[in-house]
Design a protein around this motif. Structure first.
Motif, PDB file in Angstrom:
ATOM      1  N   UNK A  56      26.788 -30.160  80.406  1.00  0.00           N
ATOM      2  CA  UNK A  56      25.827 -31.247  80.561  1.00  0.00           C
ATOM      3  C   UNK A  56      24.553 -30.770  81.251  1.00  0.00           C
ATOM      4  N   UNK A  57      23.521 -31.578  81.089  1.00  0.00           N
ATOM      5  CA  UNK A  57      22.239 -31.347  81.729  1.00  0.00           C
ATOM      6  C   UNK A  57      21.690 -32.714  82.112  1.00  0.00           C
ATOM      7  N   UNK A  58      20.454 -32.779  82.557  1.00  0.00           N
ATOM      8  CA  UNK A  58      19.876 -34.077  82.912  1.00  0.00           C
ATOM      9  C   UNK A  58      18.524 -34.265  82.236  1.00  0.00           C
ATOM     10  N   UNK A  59      18.204 -35.527  81.962  1.00  0.00           N
ATOM     11  CA  UNK A  59      16.900 -35.937  81.461  1.00  0.00           C
ATOM     12  C   UNK A  59      16.438 -37.096  82.336  1.00  0.00           C
ATOM     13  N   UNK A  60      15.404 -36.848  83.122  1.00  0.00           N
ATOM     14  CA  UNK A  60      14.917 -37.880  84.045  1.00  0.00           C
ATOM     15  C   UNK A  60      16.061 -38.415  84.913  1.00  0.00           C
ATOM     16  N   UNK A  86      19.150 -38.612  84.396  1.00  0.00           N
ATOM     17  CA  UNK A  86      20.297 -39.183  83.688  1.00  0.00           C
ATOM     18  C   UNK A  86      21.014 -38.067  82.935  1.00  0.00           C
ATOM     19  N   UNK A  87      22.335 -38.114  82.940  1.00  0.00           N
ATOM     20  CA  UNK A  87      23.122 -37.031  82.371  1.00  0.00           C
ATOM     21  C   UNK A  87      23.069 -37.046  80.847  1.00  0.00           C
ATOM     22  N   UNK A  88      22.968 -35.862  80.275  1.00  0.00           N
ATOM     23  CA  UNK A  88      23.014 -35.675  78.834  1.00  0.00           C
ATOM     24  C   UNK A  88      24.084 -34.639  78.543  1.00  0.00           C
ATOM     25  N   UNK A  89      25.158 -35.056  77.859  1.00  0.00           N
ATOM     26  CA  UNK A  89      26.208 -34.115  77.494  1.00  0.00           C
ATOM     27  C   UNK A  89      25.771 -33.285  76.295  1.00  0.00           C
ATOM     28  N   UNK A  90      26.026 -31.989  76.372  1.00  0.00           N
ATOM     29  CA  UNK A  90      25.738 -31.100  75.251  1.00  0.00           C
ATOM     30  C   UNK A  90      27.067 -30.811  74.564  1.00  0.00           C
ATOM     31  N   UNK A  91      27.289 -31.449  73.433  1.00  0.00           N
ATOM     32  CA  UNK A  91      28.570 -31.353  72.742  1.00  0.00           C
ATOM     33  C   UNK A  91      28.644 -30.147  71.820  1.00  0.00           C
ATOM     34  N   UNK A  92      27.504 -29.776  71.248  1.00  0.00           N
ATOM     35  CA  UNK A  92      27.482 -28.645  70.323  1.00  0.00           C
ATOM     36  C   UNK A  92      26.089 -28.030  70.326  1.00  0.00           C
ATOM     37  N   UNK A  93      26.035 -26.705  70.350  1.00  0.00           N
ATOM     38  CA  UNK A  93      24.767 -25.976  70.338  1.00  0.00           C
ATOM     39  C   UNK A  93      24.949 -24.704  69.531  1.00  0.00           C
TER      40      UNK A  93
END
Length: 304
Positions: free
Chosen positions: A232-236, A238-245
């Motif tokens: 996960x990371x954050x945007x402003x 708020x958490x953003x899960x990274x499911x696939x990259x």
């Protein structure tokens, strides 16, 4: 031989099935109690319990092997205890109760990655190979001599979840062979040699991405934390899960954390290079394609 089997997750199921199909008798299956799963947090039996019930094997639910469990399992007069990702410790006097003690199926090149999360730690570290190993259980953490080992390459794009699913049946085959060799009296353990590295259980903080790292290190962390505990990371804030990259070696990376759209590809700059986001999950929402998320997020997005 008369066996006690201790295991809990899906990765332990192939081993239980292999031993149940052998000439040996499974006198008891020990597994952790049902756990809350899903959005409704429904209490669900472990995969090992579900399999054991289907096979008609007696099940003991135990979150820890205390005095009562020790007494009950000792009374079975087992020849051997077998443990595969049970999630609890086997201590004395239970450790010495079976005639041949206990063996453990472990998913690493021991003594590298001793502990609860060897597969995840190997992927995060960027290892190119791992192993399935069966060793004699001792009081120390994954310190016992090894009966058998089989090395397995780690795919460059493979997540920890995919790797563990691939290792489980390989480990089951190696484990079954060791149990047969122990029954025949021909198994010979070899002491572990090499540098010891710990593999403690991952926590949520282990999944946080640092975009200042090189792209290959960030990608390794995403893979190693998938599916659990999740990258996960954050945007402003708020958490953003990274499911696939995926690696983005054909483009130059921008500033670390800076998100850009190139031909519907969602690229994130790293300390060196860039990564392409494929699937993400914003806080409070469902999983979605990365380009759909970015259209909603707008321009000038920076991940923290």
């Amino acid at each position: 031989m008369r066996l006690i089997f201790a295991g809990t997750p899906e990765a332990a199921v192939p081993s239980l099935e292999a031993l149940a199909a052998s000439d040996h008798e499974i006198a008891a299956v020990v597994t952790r109690p049902p756990a809350p799963l899903g959005r409704k947090r429904t209490l669900t039996p472990s995969p090992v319990e579900t399999t054991a019930v289907a096979l008609g094997l007696p099940v003991t639910r135990a979150s820890r092997l205390g005095p009562d469990e020790t007494a009950a399992l000792t009374a079975l007069h087992a020849d051997l205890g077998v443990i595969v990702a049970y999630g609890g410790l086997v201590k004395e006097p239970l450790l010495s109760a079976p005639r041949l003690g206990w063996v453990n199926l472990h998913f690493s090149l021991l003594p590298r990655w001793r502990g609860a999360a060897p597969v995840q730690r190997a992927v995060i570290a960027g290892d190119t190979e791992t192993a399935v190993e069966v060793f004699q259980l001792e009081a120390g953490l994954d310190t016992g001599p090894v009966f058998a080992s089989e090395t397995v390459a780690i795919g460059a794009l493979e997540t920890a979840g995919h790797l563990l699913a691939r290792l489980a049946p390989i480990g089951a085959r190696v484990l079954a062979r060791v149990v047969d060799d122990l029954a025949a009296g021909i198994a010979v353990p070899v002491p572990q040699e090499g540098e010891v590295t710990p593999a403690p259980k991952l926590v949520l903080a282990d999944g946080r991405l640092d975009w200042r790292e090189p792209a290959d290190r960030v990608f390794a962390r995403i893979r190693g934390c998938t599916p659990e505990p999740g990258a996960w990371t954050t945007v402003a804030d708020r958490r953003l899960k990274v499911l696939e990259a995926a690696p983005a070696r054909d483009v130059a990376g921008g500033a670390p954390g800076t998100v850009t759209a190139v031909d519907r590809r969602v690229l994130v700059g790293c300390g060196e290079g860039a990564l392409e986001l494929l699937r993400v999950q914003p806080e409070g929402r469902g999983a979605m394609a990365a380009d759909a998320w970015l259209r909603g997020a707008g321009t000038g997005v920076v991940l923290g």
